[in-house]
Design an enzyme around this catalytic site. Sequence first.
Site, PDB file in Angstrom:
ATOM      1  N   GLU A 157     -10.843 -11.923  12.259  1.00  0.00           N
ATOM      2  CA  GLU A 157     -11.432 -12.248  10.959  1.00  0.00           C
ATOM      3  C   GLU A 157     -11.199 -13.714  10.594  1.00  0.00           C
ATOM      4  O   GLU A 157     -12.095 -14.390  10.098  1.00  0.00           O
ATOM      5  CB  GLU A 157     -10.876 -11.300   9.880  1.00  0.00           C
ATOM      6  CG  GLU A 157     -11.516  -9.915   9.990  1.00  0.00           C
ATOM      7  CD  GLU A 157     -10.776  -8.809   9.242  1.00  0.00           C
ATOM      8  OE1 GLU A 157     -11.367  -7.718   9.112  1.00  0.00           O
ATOM      9  OE2 GLU A 157      -9.644  -9.020   8.799  1.00  0.00           O
ATOM     10  N   ASP A 208       4.558  -0.233   7.231  1.00  0.00           N
ATOM     11  CA  ASP A 208       4.811  -1.048   8.425  1.00  0.00           C
ATOM     12  C   ASP A 208       6.268  -1.057   8.846  1.00  0.00           C
ATOM     13  O   ASP A 208       6.588  -1.448   9.970  1.00  0.00           O
ATOM     14  CB  ASP A 208       4.360  -2.497   8.174  1.00  0.00           C
ATOM     15  CG  ASP A 208       2.849  -2.622   8.074  1.00  0.00           C
ATOM     16  OD1 ASP A 208       2.160  -1.584   8.115  1.00  0.00           O
ATOM     17  OD2 ASP A 208       2.357  -3.758   7.963  1.00  0.00           O
ATOM     18  N   PHE A 217       0.831  -1.213   0.000  1.00  0.00           N
ATOM     19  CA  PHE A 217       0.000   0.000   0.000  1.00  0.00           C
ATOM     20  C   PHE A 217       0.868   1.266   0.000  1.00  0.00           C
ATOM     21  O   PHE A 217       0.605   2.203  -0.740  1.00  0.00           O
ATOM     22  CB  PHE A 217      -0.916   0.018   1.216  1.00  0.00           C
ATOM     23  CG  PHE A 217      -2.083  -0.917   1.081  1.00  0.00           C
ATOM     24  CD1 PHE A 217      -3.052  -0.701   0.115  1.00  0.00           C
ATOM     25  CD2 PHE A 217      -2.229  -2.007   1.927  1.00  0.00           C
ATOM     26  CE1 PHE A 217      -4.135  -1.553  -0.026  1.00  0.00           C
ATOM     27  CE2 PHE A 217      -3.308  -2.860   1.802  1.00  0.00           C
ATOM     28  CZ  PHE A 217      -4.263  -2.636   0.832  1.00  0.00           C
TER      29      PHE A 217
END
Lengths: 436, 436
Positions: free
Chosen positions: A189, A318, A33
């Site tokens: 999730e 990150d 990203f």
Amino acid sequence: MYASKNIPRVQTMDGIPAAEDPLPRVVIIGAGFAGLKAALHLRNAPVHLTVIDRTNHHLFQPLLYQVATATLSPGEISSPIRHVLKRQRNAEVIMAEVTGVDTVQKRVLLGERSVPYDYLVVATGAREKYFEHDEWKPLAPGLKSIEDARAIRHKLLHAFETAEQERDVERQKELLTFVIVGAGPTGVEMAGAIAEVARKVLTSEFRHIDPSLARIVLIEAHEWVLSAFPEKLSHRAERELRRLGVEICTKTFVTQIDERGVVANGERIQACTVFWTAGVQASPAANWLDVEADGAGRVPVAEDLSVPGLENVFVIGDTAACTWRGRLLPGVAPVAMQQGVYVARLIAARVAGRAMQPFHYVDKGNLATIGRGFAVLQMGRLKLWGFPAWVLWLLIHIYYLIGFENRILVLMQWAWAYITFRRGVRLITQVEPLAS
Amino acid sequence: MYASKNIPRVQTMDGIPAAEDPLPRVVIIGAGFAGLKAALHLRNAPVHLTVIDRTNHHLFQPLLYQVATATLSPGEISSPIRHVLKRQRNAEVIMAEVTGVDTVQKRVLLGERSVPYDYLVVATGAREKYFEHDEWKPLAPGLKSIEDARAIRHKLLHAFETAEQERDVERQKELLTFVIVGAGPTGVEMAGAIAEVARKVLTSEFRHIDPSLARIVLIEAHEWVLSAFPEKLSHRAERELRRLGVEICTKTFVTQIDERGVVANGERIQACTVFWTAGVQASPAANWLDVEADGAGRVPVAEDLSVPGLENVFVIGDTAACTWRGRLLPGVAPVAMQQGVYVARLIAARVAGRAMQPFHYVDKGNLATIGRGFAVLQMGRLKLWGFPAWVLWLLIHIYYLIGFENRILVLMQWAWAYITFRRGVRLITQVEPLAS
């Protein structure tokens, strides 16, 4: 004969004198990203851009758990980096493994070759962190790449196949027990999706076991699941997980993982399948740059996301330890994307001889989904849960999925899965001897 | 706690006395077209049916080349066998590797375990045959499984990535030369699809190479491509392949394959990527049954598809050498499916104490597609080519794709690929050192 129709103004690889190039050379390592956003936002800048990634695709990581739990195909959450940057004439893509960075000569090292840079953006993400227990890695895989997702899907489906053939009841229970360590968004999730696979998707496909009796245990060291969320939403999420039949063990620490299960808070849980979503360790960028990393391997950056002491070197996503208003920004997609955009603008400004304000973070909130039709969402003061939050979750994920075709296909798969609980991608492709 | 809601009348695995079962036990090995058809057509028979496969999915092999050339995802041409047989209460599925058959004790051996049978159907398909050159296998992979398709996709896409980074022009040519050995339907379809990937899909995604200059060479020992087709259609196919820029070498024999290319009719073709679709070798069923195989490893069967000398043992699909009106039936899906249906009816008849006519084959003709919008089709006296044949090809393949969801998704992917030439599944997921 093989010369390109699209010869760039200069070739940045070894062997071609770099001095010919009048344009500043920007090298971005990593097309997640952060890196991809930076690349796309440099499209009008007068620079020569090189994007280096070890794979050929950008991966939409927030949906990786759906590949791991056999709802989506890998191709549906990936886009070839070349394709994304196809029309960006100032960009080239190199698929290669970075082995280091020479910050003196200003070159990115790819084994024996190297690529020179004037501006370097490191956006190489993070991997699982097993704290002092790297030996747990093969026993409890994490979920960061397509390979990870395939490995988890294989392990998950294989457990049911093996249980079907097992006659020992204790061993069958072990095979049908799934432990997820870490109840951040990915863990939650995963737990929800595994519960649905067991209770809904596999129903009546087996003859000797009842998959719906599978035990799913979610282990978390914090007091609640989704500890980054407001407490109220964490409780809603816990309630929904319990409704799906997930056992939740909070304030619980794993001290051992072996082939037969885990030991958590001194108690043994017999389980053949353990997944790890409990912590991340940044990529080795700090080593490459020869700077001191924080505890999670991240590179501390200044308020313009540059690395103090290095000229025109930026770390984002990150991999960066970026402090904003006194707290460290979390390793999530919105942070990475905002940093990518910022660094692109900063480089464009510097090239143009302009100055830039420091990086300004806009908190987009938190979002996690649990099974079909339920999500929790916090956006500023807004707190939503249940179906309305899930619809927003769906819209946001569809919106950000790169590639029009992927969006349509994913939407169709979801619609179909929502109606029928079917799983189209329940593939076990490796032939492994069945444990018994 | 873990006992099933769906307990079958008897468990056929070891440890449970088989004598309890009043129903005849039918074991089918392999869930390809032949085995799955047989299983489905036994749904109303008073038998206990066990389907054994080394994977968990039925694979729609005629579209495997589209996975290999990055048009479809593996999940789109696969269906979990359990799911297909979910509602068939007399059937159970075992995912396991068969290691042999004990025809005296009438048991199928799965390593240390075994499954008893009264009727045995062997439908284990075929693999590539490298004639006396098994050392070619790693150099020139074939296309029979999802793994094969992924490996070919990886090799194909990786060649372009490596060429992009190569500065030596000769080496670049080698990297951009693709040789397909064998011009049966699979070889022709692969060649057409690779030509389209190079000439249409990858256009303007690279900066240092022009993918459309890739050389695609199709080598065939026979006088024409598609030698099973009427000569006229073979010529039409050749013309279309040439239009797509495929070099066709007929009456050409490969005598050597190494890492830098092939030697064919004494001439060397420098190529980094070689694919093999030139011959098949049946699975080791003949060894299991201890009968003599024909040259291609197939088990000769009687006119009721049984194996002479063995009681109630049948071999169908690509594993069978089945003679019909003086000629050997080819290893194609229509033959396999008809044999599957026949054997199911025969077993049901025997169980009911009735007799059956010998197997009767209905020739469904021949069909192959070349790139988008062109196919050749022969059905009885009808010969079609070009777009009308391609529309029929599309309808037939969509019709036979098992699983409604898959059909819709595949149709959408095709529609999208047809309009845009995009490839959604261009994934390189293994990280390999780039050869240079």
